[in-house]
Scaffold this active site. Structure first.
Site, PDB file in Angstrom:
ATOM      1  N   SER A 130       4.384  54.917 -41.206  1.00 51.28           N
ATOM      2  CA  SER A 130       3.556  55.093 -40.009  1.00 51.28           C
ATOM      3  C   SER A 130       3.396  53.802 -39.211  1.00 51.28           C
ATOM      4  O   SER A 130       3.413  53.829 -37.977  1.00 51.28           O
ATOM      5  CB  SER A 130       2.171  55.620 -40.403  1.00 51.28           C
ATOM      6  OG  SER A 130       2.275  56.789 -41.163  1.00 51.28           O
ATOM      7  N   HIS A 196      -1.907  51.468 -38.455  1.00 51.69           N
ATOM      8  CA  HIS A 196      -1.338  52.153 -37.295  1.00 51.69           C
ATOM      9  C   HIS A 196      -1.577  51.354 -36.015  1.00 51.69           C
ATOM     10  O   HIS A 196      -0.641  51.093 -35.244  1.00 51.69           O
ATOM     11  CB  HIS A 196      -1.960  53.544 -37.147  1.00 51.69           C
ATOM     12  CG  HIS A 196      -1.668  54.463 -38.288  1.00 51.69           C
ATOM     13  ND1 HIS A 196      -2.248  55.704 -38.418  1.00 51.69           N
ATOM     14  CD2 HIS A 196      -0.851  54.322 -39.365  1.00 51.69           C
ATOM     15  CE1 HIS A 196      -1.803  56.299 -39.506  1.00 51.69           C
ATOM     16  NE2 HIS A 196      -0.962  55.469 -40.105  1.00 51.69           N
TER      17      HIS A 196
END
Length: 256
Positions: A130, A196
């Protein structure tokens, strides 16, 4: 809000994107059998996942790279690979194959370091691509802010595919990561929101030299904020399922 595709598929073959997807799928197949043995799975994570407390002590530096190819389940893997497929091909087109690969890995490592800074005492293993893919999204936003992206909008029982500019979709995604990071404790596990957001920021920063070399704002004026290859026109056809006429119910013995 779930992205389905963009309107500017790559002009060339994105070999690195395909290779990364294949590498992640193959890696998952290699260790997925460990899910039936919790002790073996934990030993695997101890060796290849990011454990912030270990890195804070200067141990396990290699896990910043190996963790990028490990996922916690099929949904985790599938979602990440979909984002990579949608946003990675245009960047690979613009950057070239090897520079894009280096960019992707650098974003993954940078996202891991941000996560360690956010939770330096955590013993919870962290895995997933991610952060690297967030960096791809950050680079995509800088180069192609007006690219059109089809998203599946889900509001409880309402489902609809809508087309939005990449800047809107990616901006909302980043805002959700920051909001989630502010409302969670990274030491307790769960979604690595700061990884993220950190990966996204790393991608933006690393893409700046290329953007400036392409002309900066002049590049946006020249391309109108879109990928340089022609857009694909998608059409939606009506369902082929035949409609059956409704039958009138005959009254029963009590007239109902």
């Amino acid at each position: 809000m779930f992205p389905l595709r963009d309107h500017n598929p790559s002009a060339g073959t994105p070999y690195v994107v395909y290779g990364l997807i294949a590498a992640n799928v193959l890696a998952y197949l290699m260790y997925s059998g460990l899910s039936n043995d919790p002790r073996a799975l934990m030993q695997f994570y101890q060796s290849y996942a990011i454990i912030p407390a270990n890195l804070a002590r200067g141990e396990g530096a290699a896990t910043l790279l190996t963790s990028v190819f490990i996922h916690g389940g099929l949904m985790h893997l599938g979602g990440n690979m979909l984002f990579l497929w949608i946003f990675g091909d245009n960047l690979e087109d613009e950057m070239g194959h090897l520079p894009f690969l280096a960019f992707y890995l650098a974003c993954g490592i940078g996202a891991g370091l941000v996560h360690v800074l956010a939770a330096p005492g955590s013993q919870i293993p962290t895995v997933g691509a991610s952060g690297a893919i967030a960096g791809v999204m950050g680079g995509y936003l800088l180069l192609f802010p007006k690219a059109r992206v089809d998203i599946l909008l889900i509001l409880i029982i309402f489902f609809r595919v809508v087309t939005v500019p990449a800047a809107l979709m990616l901006g909302l995604w980043l805002a959700l990561q920051i909001f989630g990071g502010l409302g969670s404790d990274p030491d307790q596990g769960g979604v690595a929101y700061w990884a993220h957001a950190g990966g996204f920021a790393v991608g933006l920063v690393l893409m700046l030299p290329l953007w400036l070399r392409l002309g900066g704002p002049a590049f946006w004026s020249r391309t109108h904020g879109l990928p340089p290859n022609p857009p694909t026109q998608y059409t939606y056809s009506a369902s082929r399922i035949p409609r059956l006429p409704r039958k009138r119910r005959r009254p029963g013995p009590w007239g109902k």
